[in-house]
Design an enzyme around this catalytic site. Structure first.
Site, PDB file in Angstrom:
ATOM      1  N   CYS A   2      43.659  32.784  38.112  1.00 59.35           N
ATOM      2  CA  CYS A   2      43.900  31.426  37.657  1.00 59.35           C
ATOM      3  C   CYS A   2      45.398  31.165  37.699  1.00 59.35           C
ATOM      4  CB  CYS A   2      43.391  31.146  36.247  1.00 59.35           C
ATOM      5  SG  CYS A   2      41.621  31.318  36.081  1.00 59.35           S
ATOM      6  N   TRP A  74      39.752  30.795  38.812  1.00 57.09           N
ATOM      7  CA  TRP A  74      38.917  31.875  39.344  1.00 57.09           C
ATOM      8  C   TRP A  74      37.966  32.224  38.195  1.00 57.09           C
ATOM      9  CZ3 TRP A  74      37.767  37.022  38.197  1.00 57.09           C
ATOM     10  CH2 TRP A  74      37.111  37.735  39.214  1.00 57.09           C
ATOM     11  N   ASN A  98      45.208  30.879  31.601  1.00 55.32           N
ATOM     12  CA  ASN A  98      45.043  31.991  32.542  1.00 55.32           C
ATOM     13  C   ASN A  98      44.895  33.248  31.702  1.00 55.32           C
ATOM     14  OD1 ASN A  98      45.251  33.966  34.518  1.00 55.32           O
ATOM     15  ND2 ASN A  98      47.473  33.851  34.601  1.00 55.32           N
ATOM     16  N   GLU A 468      39.341  51.392  54.318  1.00 57.31           N
ATOM     17  CA  GLU A 468      39.983  50.088  54.479  1.00 57.31           C
ATOM     18  C   GLU A 468      39.190  49.214  55.467  1.00 57.31           C
ATOM     19  OE1 GLU A 468      41.918  48.418  52.909  1.00 57.31           O
ATOM     20  OE2 GLU A 468      42.866  46.970  54.219  1.00 57.31           O
ATOM     21  N   LYS A 472      37.743  45.572  54.402  1.00 57.07           N
ATOM     22  CA  LYS A 472      38.180  44.356  55.106  1.00 57.07           C
ATOM     23  C   LYS A 472      36.979  43.602  55.664  1.00 57.07           C
ATOM     24  CE  LYS A 472      41.323  43.970  54.396  1.00 57.07           C
ATOM     25  NZ  LYS A 472      42.528  44.249  53.685  1.00 57.07           N
ATOM     26  N   HIS A 491      24.577  64.196  54.206  1.00 59.14           N
ATOM     27  CA  HIS A 491      24.113  64.479  52.840  1.00 59.14           C
ATOM     28  C   HIS A 491      23.397  63.281  52.221  1.00 59.14           C
ATOM     29  CE1 HIS A 491      26.008  68.394  52.755  1.00 59.14           C
ATOM     30  NE2 HIS A 491      27.071  67.828  53.308  1.00 59.14           N
TER      31      HIS A 491
HETATM   32  O1  M6R Z   1      48.335  42.707  44.905  1.00 60.78           O
HETATM   33  P1  M6R Z   1      47.735  44.058  44.967  1.00 60.78           P
HETATM   34  O2  M6R Z   1      48.228  44.843  46.130  1.00 60.78           O
HETATM   35  O3  M6R Z   1      47.914  44.836  43.690  1.00 60.78           O
HETATM   36  O4  M6R Z   1      46.193  43.809  45.161  1.00 60.78           O
HETATM   37  C1  M6R Z   1      45.272  44.838  45.157  1.00 60.78           C
HETATM   38  C2  M6R Z   1      43.931  44.368  45.643  1.00 60.78           C
HETATM   39  O5  M6R Z   1      43.424  43.364  44.820  1.00 60.78           O
HETATM   40  C3  M6R Z   1      43.995  43.841  47.079  1.00 60.78           C
HETATM   41  O6  M6R Z   1      44.526  44.784  47.953  1.00 60.78           O
HETATM   42  C4  M6R Z   1      42.578  43.437  47.569  1.00 60.78           C
HETATM   43  O7  M6R Z   1      41.779  44.571  47.655  1.00 60.78           O
HETATM   44  C5  M6R Z   1      42.680  42.712  48.915  1.00 60.78           C
HETATM   45  N1  M6R Z   1      42.025  41.438  48.847  1.00 60.78           N
HETATM   46  C6  M6R Z   1      42.032  43.445  50.035  1.00 60.78           C
HETATM   47  O8  M6R Z   1      42.207  42.801  51.246  1.00 60.78           O
END
Ligand code: M6R
Length: 596
Positions: A2, A74, A98, A468, A472, A491
């Site tokens: 937010c 949010w 917020n 990752e 993504k 497993h």
């Molecule tokens: O701002 P931050 O790097 O602390 O954020 C961490 C995660 O919220 C952020 O990497 C999130 O997983 C991304 N949306 C992934 O693409």
């Protein structure tokens, strides 16, 4: 999450908060709202579901000035609907929030209050209203004693036109005075100008008018040196694509900043080598993509610096009771510098007297302020929710950190340091050619986009890359994706492989080559399709049915993580694009996750 924004001035209060709010939209975009005093000094409230753009289209075009507050949401408590959008009102009080009021149910009972919304916030307005006898600061101070949780509030009182009151606990809040008037924002980078700004400390209450900011409690000053703004999409279809394509420069800028006369040098950040004295264990703590950057780089600390590393999910770190000791270094990674789970873990380590270092992209943020020791990634603003250029830059900084630690601990001599830097720079050089794989990856995505489930496999650092890749893909394409350590497939998860199910495999280490290929064969034997991303020097079978090989433009080793990262980003991007998803603002997500 937010975002809150406020302005008190002589002109255009409403349009000023709406444009400020659009700069905070990365914090949530379920719904948006604003409250402002009109020419009769009555408060008007406008709320819409969806984006700030929609709110702007709904709001009146003229407004004479005065005070206005605004919010982009949010959702945590209550569905996404206009009724739950902020500002929320009770009696004489209208506010935006917020954070999370943890004891909202208890307060509702105590006050016998029947809310109109499903939010945790409305009760805060009711509580302040119930305590209000003409002195707003006093009512807020009394309310604070009964509110549990986190909050930054911007508050209007119906009988105080031209004034905004604000306070905070845990959630961020910044204030700025300019010739035009006074601003408040969740994030200083949303202010319209550079310069000095104020950070109210926890529980400080401020009264904001066009000419002055009065504080009850402590306020610190900070300086916004540069407007950390994106200059638009610059012709790219999405911010994510722009940010993927910016990586050759962003990564090089990040790495070269810390290379001085051929050595890794952190003296400009005042990080002394003594920080690494006697370190026996490193704990890397972060969330999401930042956590994967920690996982990818763990192997480097073992191999280069001879230090054992554990990568932790920040939200698990506190609950798991990880010990804080003297001979560990705790490294926190965050693009936004304000992720609540990462911040909570940092505070726990600091309270336990642990040695701390953070890797941050955005300047002037709370994790940066509280860490003390900070290394920066120099990516510029990352706007798309899906993190891309921050990831490769975080891996770059962690690589440099491993080299510096290895030198400080006598594990690398000058020759060893030069070789390690050369291999890092080779990785940096591979990013541009990796982007050139885009058409080939787009062709793979057109098949993957027809799947329901996608599995990502790898071993060691390639397993971290697989994690990752899966994150993504799911966050922007909404396909189910799962990462599995290749050796773990047999497993359990292999039971899900059947004809047509796609898997994506990463192979950047000769040491693991035969074993990863065995897992690939096991998938192929069951009719699955495998998209294999392998470095150019890896011996892999060609011409097998349902095995699609994509050569990464890199040699085996740690530097290959960069081109592998680009490939998985493009794969996710193209899949989401072909499925017609809202790539930059995927459903249910926000760029900064400021609730724990
Ligand atoms: O701002 P931050 O790097 O602390 O954020 C961490 C995660 O919220 C952020 O990497 C999130 O997983 C991304 N949306 C992934 O693409």
């Amino acid at each position: 999450m937010c975002g809150i924004f406020g302005f008190v001035g002589k002109h255009d209060a409403l349009s000023t908060v709406l444009s400020g709010l659009s700069r905070l939209e990365y914090r949530g975009y379920d719904s948006a709202g604003t409250a402002f005093f009109d020419e009769n000094d009555a408060i008007n409230v406008i709320r819409t579901t969806g984006r700030v753009q929609r709110l702007t289209e709904t709001a009146p075009k003229t407004n004479a000035g005065g005070a206005a507050i605004a919010h982009t949401r949010w959702a945590t408590h209550g569905s996404v609907c206009e009724r739950n959008a902020h500002p929320l009102s009770a009696g004489r009080v209208v506010l935006v929030h917020n954070g999370i009021i943890e004891n909202f149910r208890e307060l509702r009972e105590e006050l016998h209050y029947t809310p109109i919304s499903e939010t945790d916030t409305e009760i805060a307005a009711a509580l302040i209203d119930s305590l209000y006898d003409g002195d707003p600061m006093e009512a807020i101070a009394k309310a604070q004693k009964r509110l549990h949780g986190s909050y930054a509030f911007a508050i209007l009182f119906r009988d105080k036109p031209g004034v905004i009151y604000a306070t905070r606990c845990e959630s961020p809040l910044a204030l700025m005075r300019t010739e035009q008037g006074s601003f408040l924002s969740s994030d200083p980078s949303a202010f319209p100008a550079c310069g000095e700004y104020l950070v109210p400390q926890e529980h400080t209450i401020v009264e904001i008018t066009a000419d002055a900011i009065h504080a009850r409690g402590e306020v610190k000053t900070a300086v916004l040196n540069k407007l950390d703004r994106s200059e638009g999409r610059q012709g790219y279809a999405h911010y994510m694509l722009k940010e993927i394509y910016e990586q050759p420069q962003a990564l090089r800028r990040t790495v070269e900043r810390y290379l001085v006369d051929g050595h890794v040098d952190f003296s400009q950040e005042n990080i002394p080598d003594t920080l690494f004295d006697g370190i026996r264990h490193m704990h890397v703590v972060a969330c999401g993509t930042a956590m994967h950057a920690g996982l990818v780089s763990s192997h480097l600390f073992r191999s280069l610096a001879g230090v054992e590393v554990t990568a932790h999910i920040a939200s698990e770190f506190c609950d798991a009771g990880v010990l804080v000791d003297d001979d560990s270094l705790y490294v926190f990674i965050s693009q936004s510098g304000e992720t609540a789970d990462t911040l909570a873990a940092l505070r726990r380590v600091k309270a336990g007297g642990g040695r701390v270092l953070s890797v941050i992209n955005r300047r002037g943020t709370i994790i940066e302020r509280e860490s003390g020791n900070v290394l920066h990634t120099s990516c510029g603003p990352e706007i798309a929710v899906a993190s891309t250029k921050a990831f490769t830059a975080q891996v770059g900084v962690m690589y440099l950190l491993a080299i510096r630690m290895a030198c400080a601990r006598g594990r690398l001599d000058a020759q060893g340091e030069s070789e390690a830097i050369a291999s890092l720079l080779a990785g940096v050089d591979s990013v541009a050619p990796a982007i050139a794989l885009h058409p080939q990856i787009a062709a793979m995505a057109s098949r993957i986009s027809k799947a329901k489930d996608v599995f990502f496999i790898g071993r060691a650092a390639d397993y971290a890359i697989a994690c990752e890749g899966a994150l993504k893909l799911k966050e922007i394409s909404y396909l189910h994706a799962e990462s599995i350590a290749a050796g773990e497939l047999k497993h359990g998860t292999i039971s899900l492989i059947e004809p047509g199910v796609p898997s994506v495999a990463y192979l950047t280490r000769k040491q693991t080559c035969s074993r990863v290929l065995l897992s690939v064969q096991e998938i192929l034997s069951r009719g699955g399709t495998v998209y294999l991303f392998a470095t150019e020097d890896m011996e892999v079978p060609e011409g097998l049915d349902e095995l699609v090989v994509c050569r990464l433009p890199a040699k085996e080793g740690a530097g290959a993580a960069f081109s592998a990262a680009v490939s998985l980003q493009l794969l996710a991007y193209e899949t989401a694009k072909q499925l017609g998803m809202p790539i930059d603002m995927p459903r249910n997500l926000a760029k900064s996750v400021t609730v724990a």
